[in-house]
Write an enzyme that holds these catalytic residues in place. Structure first.
Site, PDB file in Angstrom:
ATOM      1  N   ARG A 163       0.828  -1.213   0.000  1.00 25.78           N
ATOM      2  CA  ARG A 163       0.000   0.000   0.000  1.00 25.78           C
ATOM      3  C   ARG A 163       0.863   1.263   0.000  1.00 25.78           C
ATOM      4  O   ARG A 163       0.533   2.256   0.643  1.00 25.78           O
ATOM      5  CB  ARG A 163      -0.962   0.014   1.209  1.00 25.78           C
ATOM      6  CG  ARG A 163      -1.866  -1.208   1.317  1.00 25.78           C
ATOM      7  CD  ARG A 163      -2.817  -1.340   0.125  1.00 25.78           C
ATOM      8  NE  ARG A 163      -3.644  -2.539   0.284  1.00 25.78           N
ATOM      9  CZ  ARG A 163      -3.368  -3.723  -0.265  1.00 25.78           C
ATOM     10  NH1 ARG A 163      -2.284  -3.870  -1.013  1.00 25.78           N
ATOM     11  NH2 ARG A 163      -4.172  -4.751  -0.091  1.00 25.78           N
ATOM     12  N   SER A 214     -11.109   0.841   3.494  1.00 24.05           N
ATOM     13  CA  SER A 214     -10.438   0.369   4.706  1.00 24.05           C
ATOM     14  C   SER A 214      -9.732   1.527   5.407  1.00 24.05           C
ATOM     15  O   SER A 214      -9.007   2.296   4.782  1.00 24.05           O
ATOM     16  CB  SER A 214      -9.404  -0.711   4.361  1.00 24.05           C
ATOM     17  OG  SER A 214     -10.042  -1.860   3.846  1.00 24.05           O
ATOM     18  N   GLU A 306      -4.705   4.013   6.618  1.00 18.26           N
ATOM     19  CA  GLU A 306      -4.517   3.915   5.172  1.00 18.26           C
ATOM     20  C   GLU A 306      -4.914   5.169   4.415  1.00 18.26           C
ATOM     21  O   GLU A 306      -4.165   5.628   3.545  1.00 18.26           O
ATOM     22  CB  GLU A 306      -5.298   2.697   4.634  1.00 18.26           C
ATOM     23  CG  GLU A 306      -4.997   2.405   3.188  1.00 18.26           C
ATOM     24  CD  GLU A 306      -5.464   1.028   2.741  1.00 18.26           C
ATOM     25  OE1 GLU A 306      -5.716   0.878   1.539  1.00 18.26           O
ATOM     26  OE2 GLU A 306      -5.559   0.130   3.572  1.00 18.26           O
TER      27      GLU A 306
END
Length: 312
Positions: A163, A214, A306
């Protein structure tokens, strides 16, 4: 780019999927590389900081807004040449998946239902179901906010990780386009896979409320104290390396349904915070802090946020 192309006091709540955030002091849409360079130059000439906004699907904005220039990248095109796809940063992931599948090209079917833009997916190395955007990227064009020059990188030079990418870490380049190398596949089978991913998201994720996907990255097993890991042995999955789903960790903390103002930790998927109607960016930020604190106190695990935080 001249003053007439720059709007003032544009609500970030209208530009983000969470539907929260105060005004951007200045705002523009850059539809091509020339627009991006002109916007960068305008910001420099007027001593304004820059924030780059894609489609706002991975952003949590403060009610303070952003005291500078928000550049919304609008470079939207998609070309196919044999097994190579080239697309603009603003091209939606849905369109990329649909076009690749329709052309019998494998490599993006895992992204069925993935929200957001191509550029945003590259910047955060978006992934799901064991796939990641880095798996098919061959080259990327970006523009330096420091020099205003176009930069071209191959896959290795993008330094992709979980990520993450060089673009996210340096935060001084604006992605404008990229190329993907796909492989031949059966269009019907690929469509079935993509549709199954879409159905999974609709069934498991709280799509009925505004959200940003998320909230926390999944947790690598090496980040979990050994004396705590045993309880989640059966939950370990490859994403694309061994992780424990953070939703499971949060659920076991008993936090589902926790609220701060109009922000609520979803009871349907405990790695989602949802705006149940009146949330502010500050509500969401405070709820994130409460979740992180509780999980750390209970398990000794540091959860990593995130989405990008703006104005905090």
């Amino acid at each position: 780019m001249n003053q007439s192309n720059i709007a003032q006091n544009i609500s970030l709540a209208e530009l983000t999927t969470f539907k929260v955030g105060g005004p951007a002091k200045y705002f523009c849409v850059a539809k091509n590389a020339e627009d991006v360079i002109a916007a960068i130059n305008w910001a420099k000439e007027n001593n304004q900081p820059i924030f780059v906004l894609a489609d706002g699907s991975n952003v949590i904005a403060s009610e303070n807004g952003f005291a500078g220039l928000v550049i919304r990248v609008g470079v939207d095109f998609l070309n196919t040449n044999m097994q190579v796809l080239e697309a603009g940063a603003a091209t939606s992931m849905k369109r990329l998946v649909d076009v690749s599948v329709a052309n019998g090209l494998a490599g993006l079917e895992w992204a069925g239902g993935l929200p957001g833009s191509f550029g945003g997916a590259i910047r955060g190395n978006a992934g799901a179901f064991g796939g990641e955007i880095k798996d098919t990227i061959t080259s990327i064009k970006s523009i330096s906010t420091v020099s205003g020059e176009i930069v071209e990188r191959d896959n290795e030079q993008c330094q992709f990780s979980y990520r993450d990418s060089i673009f996210k870490r340096l935060n001084n380049e604006i992605i404008i386009s990229a190329k993907l190398q796909l492989t031949p596949g059966d269009a019907r089978e690929l469509r079935e896979i993509a549709d199954s991913r879409i159905a999974y998201r609709q069934q498991k994720h709280p799509m009925e409320y505004p959200n940003s996907g998320s909230i926390f990255k999944n947790t690598p097993i090496e980040n979990i104290p050994p004396d705590q890991l045993e309880q989640w042995q059966e939950n370990i999955k490859n994403d694309p390396f061994p992780v424990v789903p953070t939703a499971k960790i949060i659920a076991d903390s008993g936090l589902a349904g926790l609220k701060v103002g109009g922000a609520q930790l979803s009871t349907k998927h405990t790695n989602y915070i949802v705006n149940i109607g009146s949330a502010t960016g500050e509500d969401i930020f405070e709820l994130i802090k409460k979740i992180r604190t509780e999980v750390f106190q209970r398990y000794g695990i540091e959860l990593e946020v995130e989405p990008e935080l703006v104005g905090f």
